[in-house]
Design a protein around this motif. Structure first.
Motif, PDB file in Angstrom:
ATOM      1  N   TYR A  90      47.616  48.624  49.358  1.00  0.00           N
ATOM      2  CA  TYR A  90      47.167  49.101  48.055  1.00  0.00           C
ATOM      3  C   TYR A  90      48.291  49.830  47.331  1.00  0.00           C
ATOM      4  O   TYR A  90      48.422  49.756  46.111  1.00  0.00           O
ATOM      5  CB  TYR A  90      45.975  50.035  48.244  1.00  0.00           C
ATOM      6  CG  TYR A  90      45.145  50.287  47.009  1.00  0.00           C
ATOM      7  CD1 TYR A  90      45.168  49.422  45.916  1.00  0.00           C
ATOM      8  CD2 TYR A  90      44.307  51.382  46.933  1.00  0.00           C
ATOM      9  CE1 TYR A  90      44.387  49.649  44.793  1.00  0.00           C
ATOM     10  CE2 TYR A  90      43.519  51.624  45.812  1.00  0.00           C
ATOM     11  CZ  TYR A  90      43.564  50.761  44.753  1.00  0.00           C
ATOM     12  OH  TYR A  90      42.797  50.993  43.638  1.00  0.00           O
ATOM     13  N   SER A 120      43.884  49.524  35.945  1.00  0.00           N
ATOM     14  CA  SER A 120      44.975  48.682  36.438  1.00  0.00           C
ATOM     15  C   SER A 120      46.311  49.171  35.896  1.00  0.00           C
ATOM     16  O   SER A 120      47.310  49.208  36.616  1.00  0.00           O
ATOM     17  CB  SER A 120      44.763  47.229  36.010  1.00  0.00           C
ATOM     18  OG  SER A 120      43.609  46.704  36.614  1.00  0.00           O
ATOM     19  N   VAL A 167      42.617  41.878  32.577  1.00  0.00           N
ATOM     20  CA  VAL A 167      42.493  42.436  33.925  1.00  0.00           C
ATOM     21  C   VAL A 167      43.209  41.528  34.917  1.00  0.00           C
ATOM     22  O   VAL A 167      43.994  41.990  35.751  1.00  0.00           O
ATOM     23  CB  VAL A 167      41.010  42.603  34.328  1.00  0.00           C
ATOM     24  CG1 VAL A 167      40.908  43.012  35.790  1.00  0.00           C
ATOM     25  CG2 VAL A 167      40.332  43.630  33.445  1.00  0.00           C
ATOM     26  N   MET A 227      50.460  43.693  39.231  1.00  0.00           N
ATOM     27  CA  MET A 227      50.408  44.633  40.353  1.00  0.00           C
ATOM     28  C   MET A 227      50.958  43.974  41.608  1.00  0.00           C
ATOM     29  O   MET A 227      51.639  44.615  42.417  1.00  0.00           O
ATOM     30  CB  MET A 227      48.966  45.097  40.585  1.00  0.00           C
ATOM     31  CG  MET A 227      48.492  46.102  39.565  1.00  0.00           C
ATOM     32  SD  MET A 227      46.717  46.429  39.668  1.00  0.00           S
ATOM     33  CE  MET A 227      46.594  47.147  41.292  1.00  0.00           C
ATOM     34  N   LEU A 228      50.657  42.691  41.761  1.00  0.00           N
ATOM     35  CA  LEU A 228      51.204  41.960  42.906  1.00  0.00           C
ATOM     36  C   LEU A 228      52.725  41.957  42.833  1.00  0.00           C
ATOM     37  O   LEU A 228      53.419  42.194  43.824  1.00  0.00           O
ATOM     38  CB  LEU A 228      50.670  40.521  42.893  1.00  0.00           C
ATOM     39  CG  LEU A 228      51.150  39.590  44.003  1.00  0.00           C
ATOM     40  CD1 LEU A 228      50.655  40.045  45.357  1.00  0.00           C
ATOM     41  CD2 LEU A 228      50.713  38.150  43.742  1.00  0.00           C
ATOM     42  N   SER A 287      46.910  41.946  34.620  1.00  0.00           N
ATOM     43  CA  SER A 287      47.348  43.217  35.205  1.00  0.00           C
ATOM     44  C   SER A 287      47.406  43.110  36.720  1.00  0.00           C
ATOM     45  O   SER A 287      48.339  43.609  37.355  1.00  0.00           O
ATOM     46  CB  SER A 287      46.398  44.354  34.810  1.00  0.00           C
ATOM     47  OG  SER A 287      46.442  44.571  33.429  1.00  0.00           O
ATOM     48  N   HIS A 288      46.410  42.461  37.289  1.00  0.00           N
ATOM     49  CA  HIS A 288      46.391  42.295  38.743  1.00  0.00           C
ATOM     50  C   HIS A 288      47.604  41.483  39.198  1.00  0.00           C
ATOM     51  O   HIS A 288      48.240  41.799  40.206  1.00  0.00           O
ATOM     52  CB  HIS A 288      45.101  41.605  39.166  1.00  0.00           C
ATOM     53  CG  HIS A 288      43.899  42.504  39.104  1.00  0.00           C
ATOM     54  ND1 HIS A 288      42.627  42.047  39.261  1.00  0.00           N
ATOM     55  CD2 HIS A 288      43.796  43.838  38.884  1.00  0.00           C
ATOM     56  CE1 HIS A 288      41.771  43.067  39.158  1.00  0.00           C
ATOM     57  NE2 HIS A 288      42.466  44.148  38.921  1.00  0.00           N
ATOM     58  N   ALA A 347      38.482  48.889  33.345  1.00  0.00           N
ATOM     59  CA  ALA A 347      39.200  48.273  34.469  1.00  0.00           C
ATOM     60  C   ALA A 347      40.645  47.986  34.083  1.00  0.00           C
ATOM     61  O   ALA A 347      41.564  48.153  34.887  1.00  0.00           O
ATOM     62  CB  ALA A 347      38.504  46.975  34.898  1.00  0.00           C
ATOM     63  N   ILE A 365      46.541  44.871  47.434  1.00  0.00           N
ATOM     64  CA  ILE A 365      45.168  45.174  47.035  1.00  0.00           C
ATOM     65  C   ILE A 365      45.213  45.544  45.565  1.00  0.00           C
ATOM     66  O   ILE A 365      45.940  46.457  45.169  1.00  0.00           O
ATOM     67  CB  ILE A 365      44.584  46.316  47.870  1.00  0.00           C
ATOM     68  CG1 ILE A 365      44.471  45.891  49.331  1.00  0.00           C
ATOM     69  CG2 ILE A 365      43.218  46.725  47.329  1.00  0.00           C
ATOM     70  CD1 ILE A 365      43.823  46.915  50.230  1.00  0.00           C
ATOM     71  N   VAL A 366      44.466  44.826  44.745  1.00  0.00           N
ATOM     72  CA  VAL A 366      44.544  45.052  43.302  1.00  0.00           C
ATOM     73  C   VAL A 366      43.362  45.855  42.777  1.00  0.00           C
ATOM     74  O   VAL A 366      43.317  46.201  41.596  1.00  0.00           O
ATOM     75  CB  VAL A 366      44.658  43.723  42.527  1.00  0.00           C
ATOM     76  CG1 VAL A 366      45.941  43.008  42.887  1.00  0.00           C
ATOM     77  CG2 VAL A 366      43.460  42.838  42.804  1.00  0.00           C
ATOM     78  N   GLY A 367      42.432  46.154  43.651  1.00  0.00           N
ATOM     79  CA  GLY A 367      41.313  46.968  43.191  1.00  0.00           C
ATOM     80  C   GLY A 367      40.384  47.328  44.318  1.00  0.00           C
ATOM     81  O   GLY A 367      40.286  46.600  45.317  1.00  0.00           O
TER      82      GLY A 367
END
Lengths: 239, 239
Positions: free
Chosen positions: A193, A138, B135, B142-143, B138-139, A134, A75-77
């Motif tokens: 998450y 992140s 963004v 995060m993954l 960054s996502h 945002a 979950i990225v957000g």
DNA sequence: CGGCCGTTTGAGTCACCTCAACCACGGTGG
DNA sequence: CCACCGTGGTTGAGGTGACTCAAACGGCCG
């Protein structure tokens, strides 16, 4: 899909993006926008289906997810009421949006929204600042995923949710003492998450309860007994 | 700090943010901008010192880091030539910027830049699109931090660096076969970026070399022998 | 009552971390 | 020219936090 209600009645009218609009422009948007409801678990927008619209969250919580071919998911957000959902200037969003709880959206076509952005510098300014925020958020989460222990991650999530869900807690500072929150996510989603397994999440909640920091009530309920300690455990350098 | 050179000579003039400016506006920016050099390891902007300027990277690589009170550190972003550095509309940036290699910047005061943004819709548009892309990036990371194994992380980093450093590889698709790159980061920095320990990074590079996917040359050099395999290992769902 | 789902709890394993030694290289100075 | 040292990287041995697999629990609903 409902008939548009007056923006003047809107629950998030002075927190959402559209607060930047003049009355005339707001009226214009009002005519173009429509409400949509999703129930918990429903897919709002996938990666394969290019979405032609953007939206403001009116109620509920939306999760943005990315996943690997083999099923691993992140979950990225999380989007809360007044947050903006969508990816202007790109036909396909790089993530999937799913309703974590029952959700109500105020939708508008992406093309119309992009035109509005071009006409209304204030709106574009709002969107730009939100997008910059945002990025910061992140980055904060990358710090969590890259460095923090399971206990810190769980604590950080509780702090995040408490901040966004609490009635009117000040943006800065600790949440106030005997605060009860309802988690908008299942254990599995929390794990996705935080970059953990759901069993690990469960065990950490256990420990936090044993330490007297929180108290679990029913499945999704959490009472925060010691907010200061929770903040400390979360180890947020910005607080 | 050097005298500004003509923007018309600029190495990144048609990739950087300022490509959106009209000749007149460009001239204006030219008058206000100045160049700065940093050598590898130097701090460019910290969290404590509120930065009054923004910049475009002309040469070198800048790393953005966040850290916890106890010293744990996470690199939250890498900036390459033509990328934008700074945090408009906020006096203090939420991260520290450090020169990973020798770096050359084109700086302008944050206030002037913000004025320029207000006057030049195209510039604001460029910045907005870049920020939206940031963004997304960054996502993606995060993954990686939340799900991927050590091997996948290292492979993904090599792919990322190869894409940005390679002369003119197409944005999409695999990097071309016998490609040599020079890592802009030390092992410790790679570890901080990937959420690993430097020993783990070293071992994974070892394995990649043993598998014939890469070849290490000297300290920082990497020759990519099997780009297709490296891409596969990186497990980037977007490629 | 019985089946289902989300959650908790337990036991054993493993990928990555920790600690520590070692090595290769480059610079310095005698 | 070589002995010395500092730095960054590699390698090894052992430890551990989170994962994996598995079972039991407890609401909820038909």
């Amino acid at each position: 899909m409902q008939r548009p209600k007056a923006c003047l009645d809107c629950a998030v009218k002075d927190k959402a993006l559209c607060k930047a609009l003049s009355p005339e422009e707001l009226a214009k948007l009002n005519r173009l926008s429509y409400r949509k409801r999703y129930s918990a678990g429903q897919l709002i927008a996938g990666l394969s289906t290019p979405e032609a619209w953007c939206a403001t969250i009116l109620a509920g919580v939306v999760k943005l997810t990315k996943s690997l071919p083999d099923g691993r998911q992140q979950i990225v957000g999380l989007l809360f009421p007044s947050d903006f959902l969508g990816r202007p200037f790109k036909s396909t969003s790089p993530y999937a949006a799913e309703a974590a709880t029952d959700v109500q959206l105020c939708c508008y076509s992406r093309r119309h929204f992009e035109h509005l952005l071009a006409e209304q510098p204030d709106l574009k300014q709002q969107l730009l600042e939100r997008t910059l925020d945002a990025v910061d958020a992140s980055h904060e989460w990358m710090l969590l995923l890259g460095c923090k222990s399971a206990k810190e991650r769980v604590a950080a999530l509780l702090v995040l949710i408490a901040r966004r869900l609490a009635p009117d807690a000040g943006a800065a500072g600790a949440v106030q003492p005997p605060l009860a929150i309802e988690l908008p996510l299942s254990r599995a989603e929390i794990a996705d998450y935080l970059g953990l397994r759901l069993e690990t999440v469960s065990r950490q909640l256990n420990r936090l309860e044993a330490a007297g920091v929180i108290k679990r009530v029913a499945r999704r309920g959490i009472a925060i007994c010691n907010a200061r300690e929770l903040d400390r455990l979360a180890g947020d350098p910005s607080s």
